[in-house]
Design an enzyme around this catalytic site. Structure first.
Site, PDB file in Angstrom:
ATOM      1  CB  CYS A 149       0.109  -4.328  -1.267  1.00  0.00           C
ATOM      2  SG  CYS A 149       1.350  -5.227  -2.218  1.00  0.00           S
ATOM      3  CG  ASN A 208       1.158  -7.872  -7.063  1.00  0.00           C
ATOM      4  OD1 ASN A 208       1.091  -8.306  -8.208  1.00  0.00           O
ATOM      5  ND2 ASN A 208       0.646  -8.533  -6.044  1.00  0.00           N
ATOM      6  CB  CYS A 245       5.836  -7.412   0.528  1.00  0.00           C
ATOM      7  SG  CYS A 245       7.602  -7.152   0.253  1.00  0.00           S
ATOM      8  NE  ARG A 246       1.901  -3.789   2.012  1.00  0.00           N
ATOM      9  CZ  ARG A 246       1.420  -2.545   1.972  1.00  0.00           C
ATOM     10  NH1 ARG A 246       0.720  -2.087   2.991  1.00  0.00           N
ATOM     11  NH2 ARG A 246       1.629  -1.772   0.931  1.00  0.00           N
ATOM     12  CB  SER A 247      -1.225  -7.937  -2.693  1.00  0.00           C
ATOM     13  OG  SER A 247      -0.206  -7.543  -3.554  1.00  0.00           O
ATOM     14  CG  ASP A 303       5.535  -1.881   2.092  1.00  0.00           C
ATOM     15  OD1 ASP A 303       6.202  -2.939   2.092  1.00  0.00           O
ATOM     16  OD2 ASP A 303       5.447  -1.131   1.103  1.00  0.00           O
TER      17      ASP A 303
END
Length: 157
Positions: free
Chosen positions: A9, A12, A14-16, A127
């Site tokens: 993301c 690095n 939150c999402r990934s 995000d």
């Protein structure tokens, strides 16, 4: 040979790292730890060395996921050679990764997370950083769906 998956993301945090935790949970549940491993990275180095966002961690913990990764920046010199699947969370991440690719082999490793969703309606993993708690929950909902499809893809590769 072990299959390696990298989730990417922007920062690095939150999402990934959430994708990494959800995917690791599925790998463990299916007894595939010796066959598949994963990591996460960001296209930007804004948060290098930091743990995952505390809000994201809180939402993940409620679902049984522990976000243990430390933020790092995607390294095209290493990561394209080290991973079989490089999975971006949105179109910007995918485009950034494609810009960093140096050959067709690199390009063929790049995927978008939502391409593995079985439930329609989501074209990216949004995000959640600047939003409220519903954004973090939505990220986890999408990732739980997409990781199932991704696991099937990785197992079949």
């Amino acid at each position: 040979m072990k299959k390696r998956v990298l989730f990417v993301c922007l920062g690095n945090i939150c999402r990934s790292p959430s994708a990494e935790a959800v995917f690791n949970g599925l790998v463990k549940k299916n007894g595939l730890e010796s066959d598949i491993e994963c990591d996460s990275a960001g296209t930007a180095g804004y948060h290098e060395g930091e743990p995952a966002d505390q809000r994201m961690q809180s939402h993940a913990i409620r679902r049984g996921y522990r976000l243990t990764s430390v933020a790092r920046k995607f390294d095209p010199e290493v990561d394209f050679d080290s991973f079989d699947f490089i999975v971006g969370m949105d179109d910007d991440n995918v485009n950034d990764l494609q810009d960093l690719a140096s050959n067709v082999g690199d390009l063929n490793k790049i995927f978008k997370m939502t391409d593995f969703c079985s439930q329609g309606g989501h074209y990216s993993v949004p995000d959640p950083y600047y939003g409220g708690s519903e954004g973090f929950e939505l990220v986890l909902d999408i990732l739980e769906d997409a990781c199932e499809g991704l696991l099937n893809e990785v197992r079949g590769a």
